[in-house]
Design a protein around this motif. Structure first.
Motif, mmCIF file in Angstrom:
data_model
loop_
_atom_site.group_PDB
_atom_site.id
_atom_site.type_symbol
_atom_site.label_atom_id
_atom_site.label_comp_id
_atom_site.label_asym_id
_atom_site.label_seq_id
_atom_site.Cartn_x
_atom_site.Cartn_y
_atom_site.Cartn_z
ATOM 1 N N ASP A 119 -1.515 2.153 -8.295
ATOM 2 C CA ASP A 119 -1.865 3.564 -8.254
ATOM 3 C C ASP A 119 -1.844 4.122 -6.834
ATOM 4 O OD1 ASP A 119 -2.185 3.601 -10.985
ATOM 5 O OD2 ASP A 119 -4.367 3.390 -10.939
ATOM 6 N N ASP A 120 -2.205 3.288 -5.845
ATOM 7 C CA ASP A 120 -2.233 3.791 -4.468
ATOM 8 C C ASP A 120 -0.845 3.846 -3.837
ATOM 9 O OD1 ASP A 120 -1.832 1.092 -4.198
ATOM 10 O OD2 ASP A 120 -3.470 0.753 -2.766
ATOM 11 N N GLY A 121 0.167 3.447 -4.600
ATOM 12 C CA GLY A 121 1.542 3.515 -4.108
ATOM 13 C C GLY A 121 2.416 4.470 -4.903
ATOM 14 N N VAL A 122 1.789 5.384 -5.667
ATOM 15 C CA VAL A 122 2.538 6.318 -6.513
ATOM 16 C C VAL A 122 1.955 7.716 -6.392
ATOM 17 C CG1 VAL A 122 3.134 6.930 -8.898
ATOM 18 C CG2 VAL A 122 3.214 4.547 -8.179
ATOM 19 N N VAL A 123 2.823 8.719 -6.324
ATOM 20 C CA VAL A 123 2.421 10.123 -6.386
ATOM 21 C C VAL A 123 3.317 10.817 -7.406
ATOM 22 C CG1 VAL A 123 2.328 12.330 -5.143
ATOM 23 C CG2 VAL A 123 1.557 10.232 -4.014
ATOM 24 N N TYR A 124 2.702 11.607 -8.291
ATOM 25 C CA TYR A 124 3.446 12.397 -9.273
ATOM 26 C C TYR A 124 3.340 13.870 -8.893
ATOM 27 C CZ TYR A 124 2.970 8.141 -12.079
ATOM 28 O OH TYR A 124 3.008 6.843 -12.521
ATOM 29 N N ALA A 145 17.353 10.677 -9.605
ATOM 30 C CA ALA A 145 17.486 12.089 -9.230
ATOM 31 C C ALA A 145 16.135 12.776 -9.146
ATOM 32 C CB ALA A 145 18.375 12.816 -10.238
ATOM 33 N N ASN A 146 15.117 12.161 -9.744
ATOM 34 C CA ASN A 146 13.758 12.698 -9.696
ATOM 35 C C ASN A 146 12.776 11.689 -9.086
ATOM 36 O OD1 ASN A 146 14.257 15.262 -11.063
ATOM 37 N ND2 ASN A 146 14.706 14.004 -12.846
ATOM 38 N N HIS A 147 13.290 10.815 -8.235
ATOM 39 C CA HIS A 147 12.463 9.753 -7.652
ATOM 40 C C HIS A 147 12.850 9.562 -6.193
ATOM 41 C CE1 HIS A 147 11.903 5.376 -6.663
ATOM 42 N NE2 HIS A 147 10.720 5.597 -7.195
ATOM 43 N N THR A 148 11.859 9.495 -5.339
ATOM 44 C CA THR A 148 12.071 9.277 -3.908
ATOM 45 C C THR A 148 11.021 8.277 -3.428
ATOM 46 O OG1 THR A 148 12.811 11.567 -3.618
ATOM 47 C CG2 THR A 148 12.183 10.396 -1.632
ATOM 48 N N ARG A 149 11.355 7.515 -2.421
ATOM 49 C CA ARG A 149 10.400 6.548 -1.885
ATOM 50 C C ARG A 149 10.192 6.812 -0.401
ATOM 51 N NH1 ARG A 149 10.734 1.212 0.625
ATOM 52 N NH2 ARG A 149 8.868 0.007 0.093
ATOM 53 N N PHE A 150 8.929 6.820 0.008
ATOM 54 C CA PHE A 150 8.578 7.006 1.412
ATOM 55 C C PHE A 150 7.982 5.711 1.954
ATOM 56 C CE2 PHE A 150 8.197 11.170 -0.632
ATOM 57 C CZ PHE A 150 9.125 11.878 0.119
ATOM 58 N N CYS A 151 8.334 5.382 3.184
ATOM 59 C CA CYS A 151 7.853 4.134 3.784
ATOM 60 C C CYS A 151 8.038 4.190 5.294
ATOM 61 C CB CYS A 151 8.630 2.937 3.219
ATOM 62 S SG CYS A 151 10.410 3.031 3.529
ATOM 63 N N ARG A 152 7.321 3.315 6.004
ATOM 64 C CA ARG A 152 7.530 3.189 7.447
ATOM 65 C C ARG A 152 8.788 2.381 7.719
ATOM 66 N NH1 ARG A 152 3.287 0.130 11.351
ATOM 67 N NH2 ARG A 152 4.118 -1.617 10.141
ATOM 68 N N GLU A 153 8.915 1.247 7.037
ATOM 69 C CA GLU A 153 10.105 0.401 7.100
ATOM 70 C C GLU A 153 10.490 0.050 5.666
ATOM 71 O OE1 GLU A 153 11.762 -0.373 9.751
ATOM 72 O OE2 GLU A 153 10.356 0.275 11.321
ATOM 73 N N TYR A 154 11.781 -0.118 5.406
ATOM 74 C CA TYR A 154 12.241 -0.339 4.035
ATOM 75 C C TYR A 154 11.676 -1.611 3.416
ATOM 76 C CZ TYR A 154 15.553 3.410 4.980
ATOM 77 O OH TYR A 154 16.109 4.622 5.298
ATOM 78 N N GLY A 155 11.364 -2.591 4.242
ATOM 79 C CA GLY A 155 10.845 -3.840 3.715
ATOM 80 C C GLY A 155 9.336 -3.874 3.560
ATOM 81 N N GLU A 156 8.662 -2.781 3.927
ATOM 82 C CA GLU A 156 7.212 -2.696 3.815
ATOM 83 C C GLU A 156 6.822 -1.887 2.584
ATOM 84 O OE1 GLU A 156 5.777 -0.979 7.410
ATOM 85 O OE2 GLU A 156 6.430 -2.661 8.667
ATOM 86 N N ALA A 157 5.578 -2.085 2.128
ATOM 87 C CA ALA A 157 5.083 -1.329 0.978
ATOM 88 C C ALA A 157 5.162 0.167 1.269
ATOM 89 C CB ALA A 157 3.644 -1.733 0.673
ATOM 90 N N GLY A 158 5.606 0.921 0.279
ATOM 91 C CA GLY A 158 5.767 2.358 0.447
ATOM 92 C C GLY A 158 5.059 3.132 -0.649
ATOM 93 N N VAL A 159 5.366 4.428 -0.710
ATOM 94 C CA VAL A 159 4.808 5.317 -1.728
ATOM 95 C C VAL A 159 5.975 5.885 -2.531
ATOM 96 C CG1 VAL A 159 3.503 7.423 -2.169
ATOM 97 C CG2 VAL A 159 2.812 5.890 -0.309
ATOM 98 N N GLY A 167 -1.789 11.053 2.726
ATOM 99 C CA GLY A 167 -2.903 10.105 2.693
ATOM 100 C C GLY A 167 -2.492 8.723 2.227
ATOM 101 N N LYS A 168 -1.682 8.663 1.175
ATOM 102 C CA LYS A 168 -1.302 7.353 0.641
ATOM 103 C C LYS A 168 -0.339 6.629 1.577
ATOM 104 C CE LYS A 168 -2.351 8.018 -4.221
ATOM 105 N NZ LYS A 168 -1.921 7.903 -5.629
ATOM 106 N N LEU A 169 0.570 7.386 2.213
ATOM 107 C CA LEU A 169 1.487 6.719 3.144
ATOM 108 C C LEU A 169 0.735 6.248 4.387
ATOM 109 C CD1 LEU A 169 4.422 5.849 3.470
ATOM 110 C CD2 LEU A 169 4.865 8.002 4.666
ATOM 111 N N ALA A 170 -0.248 7.011 4.820
ATOM 112 C CA ALA A 170 -1.043 6.607 5.987
ATOM 113 C C ALA A 170 -1.747 5.281 5.735
ATOM 114 C CB ALA A 170 -2.059 7.695 6.322
ATOM 115 N N LYS A 171 -2.224 5.070 4.512
ATOM 116 C CA LYS A 171 -2.893 3.813 4.180
ATOM 117 C C LYS A 171 -1.922 2.639 4.203
ATOM 118 C CE LYS A 171 -6.596 5.830 1.390
ATOM 119 N NZ LYS A 171 -7.176 5.973 0.029
ATOM 120 N N ARG A 172 -0.629 2.933 4.146
ATOM 121 C CA ARG A 172 0.397 1.886 4.195
ATOM 122 C C ARG A 172 1.104 1.871 5.549
ATOM 123 N NH1 ARG A 172 2.527 0.518 -1.827
ATOM 124 N NH2 ARG A 172 0.428 0.293 -2.665
ATOM 125 N N GLY A 173 0.484 2.486 6.527
ATOM 126 C CA GLY A 173 0.988 2.401 7.893
ATOM 127 C C GLY A 173 2.008 3.442 8.275
#
Length: 448
Positions: A231-236, A177-191, A281-287
């Protein structure tokens, strides 16, 4: 390899009632003591699952818990047979009996936090059951939650399970409920985006004054470590304490995200601009190409967001690239919210379509479409390793509706919770359900 976001919806349990147990949850408290309809609640939830399956989404089912929790009552000093324990609790401490009968496990967005294999150090999907220690009636859920998740995602090659964090205030954890994931594709590294209400140790973060902040920064950080996130895949980000005091008890009551899109209210967060820049910025680094949709307070007040559960909606990626928003009927009933949604879908935004569902039974207890589902991003081989008994199909939907019709009452008041027969009915229903979903023995009455 294909990848999917699978929504595992909580099946509403046989003891669904309006106990008003959740201080800070306006809907829960305002409907306290009304008669509930467990059968209707379960069927409404199943109808949503079936509709999403029919739209082409992969849909799963997460089983409810045994209630009343007689073992919890015994640990508080009630003794004798199950019937005697229930009788004593009803006479001596009715609020404890009501808490032990709560069907709040249907809100499986609170079941735990899930990190997909593309994000984790060991390349497995990680699960951490939420301790939910802010509320007693929810704090008793995680042992059974862990067993149910373990039975659903049993293959250790693909799935890793962690016990709930220490059940103390400093590590209050409310799960997805307090966690969301952002990504280009679900199988790729996200934030992975963790939202907290307060910090247990850092006084720089302001706390709400009226209602409790349930999620701590320290709990979110611990989950990220357990899951092996970099660390580059997490935002608080911190939730705005002022909106917590207006009844926004979880972030998913004021914001929802999926894919590359965050849909949020103007007043949702502290330090919004910095947070958005970090996500971009972090999502851009992951495409990825991060996009945000801000709902201004001038169009939808926080009060309207809380009443309608606009943000406690499911934001889903359609096959054509647009996004679908699943909202409760209460959004259409609110003129300001509905006018905003019509404007949103016609404005060329990422959200192209809105679908409305009647979820009145769960809404009256303080949970909408997003509360009812736990999202798990899975690659094709990981989906194949999931217990197939919990994946929704047309035959399973038919079986579950018949199961609900057979076992559930159509009215439940607080006084009915003192009926020992209700426990027997619940156990009979769950024993049959574990066979339907092929879960094995996951409930205390099956194990002990």
């Amino acid at each position: 390899m294909k990848s999917f976001e699978v929504n595992f919806d909580g099946l509403v349990g046989p003891t669904h009632n309006y106990g008003g147990l959740s201080y800070g949850n306006v809907a829960s408290q305002s409907n306290s003591q009304q008669a509930s309809n467990p059968k209707e609640a379960a069927l409404q939830g199943l109808a949503k699952m079936k509709a999403l399956m029919d739209m082409g989404f992969v849909q799963g089912v997460l089983a409810p818990q045994e209630r009343p929790d007689v073992a919890a009552l015994r640990s508080l000093g009630f003794a004798g047979s199950d019937a005697q324990v229930i009788e004593q609790a009803a006479k001596q401490a009715m609020p404890l009996l009501v808490a032990s009968c709560s069907a709040s496990s249907m809100w499986v967005a609170n079941a735990g936090t899930v990190s997909p294999s593309a994000d984790t150090a060991d390349g497995r999907v990680h699960f951490t059951a939420a301790n939910l220690n802010c509320k007693y009636h929810r704090s008793i859920e995680h042992p059974t939650t862990s067993r149910v998740l373990g039975a659903m995602f049993a293959d250790a090659k693909h799935f890793a399970h962690h016990a709930a964090l220490p059940a103390v205030a400093q590590f209050g954890d409310e799960g997805a409920a307090n966690h969301t994931r952002f990504c280009r594709e679900y199988g790729e590294a996200g934030v992975e985006f963790f939202v907290f209400g307060r910090s247990a140790f850092d006084t720089r973060y302001p706390a709400p004054q009226k209602y409790p902040a349930r999620q701590t920064l320290e709990a979110s950080q611990a989950v990220a470590r357990l899951h092996g996130l970099s660390d580059d895949g997490v935002v608080y980000a911190q939730q705005n304490p002022a909106v917590i005091d207006q009844g926004v008890f979880h972030n998913d009551v004021i914001a929802v995200g999926n894919g590359e899109v965050l849909f949020y209210h103007e007043d949702a967060f502290q330090g919004t601009e910095q947070m958005l820049a970090e996500l971009h910025g972090k999502l851009a680094k992951r495409g990825g190409n991060f996009q945000s949709i801000c709902v201004p307070r001038s169009k939808v007040a926080v009060e309207d967001a809380v009443r309608s559960y606009l943000f406690n909606s499911q934001l889903l990626n359609r096959a054509d690239g647009g996004m679908l928003l699943i909202v409760p009927e209460e959004c259409r009933a609110n003129p300001r919210v509905w006018a905003y949604l019509q404007e949103l879908t016609s404005s060329g935004s990422a959200v192209r379509e809105v679908k409305v569902f009647d979820l009145k039974q769960s809404m009256q207890n303080g949970g909408g479409p997003a509360c009812l589902r736990l999202r798990v991003a899975l690659k094709e081989n990981e989906l194949a390793a999931v217990n197939p008994g919990v994946i929704m199909t047309a035959p399973l939907y038919g079986t579950l509706t018949q199961w609900v019709d057979k076992h559930y009452r159509d009215s439940l008041r607080e006084s009915d919770l003192a009926d020992p027969q209700l426990l027997l009915e619940c156990r009979a229903a769950l024993d049959e359900l574990t066979q339907i979903l092929k879960l094995g023995s996951v409930y205390p009455f099956q194990i002990n």
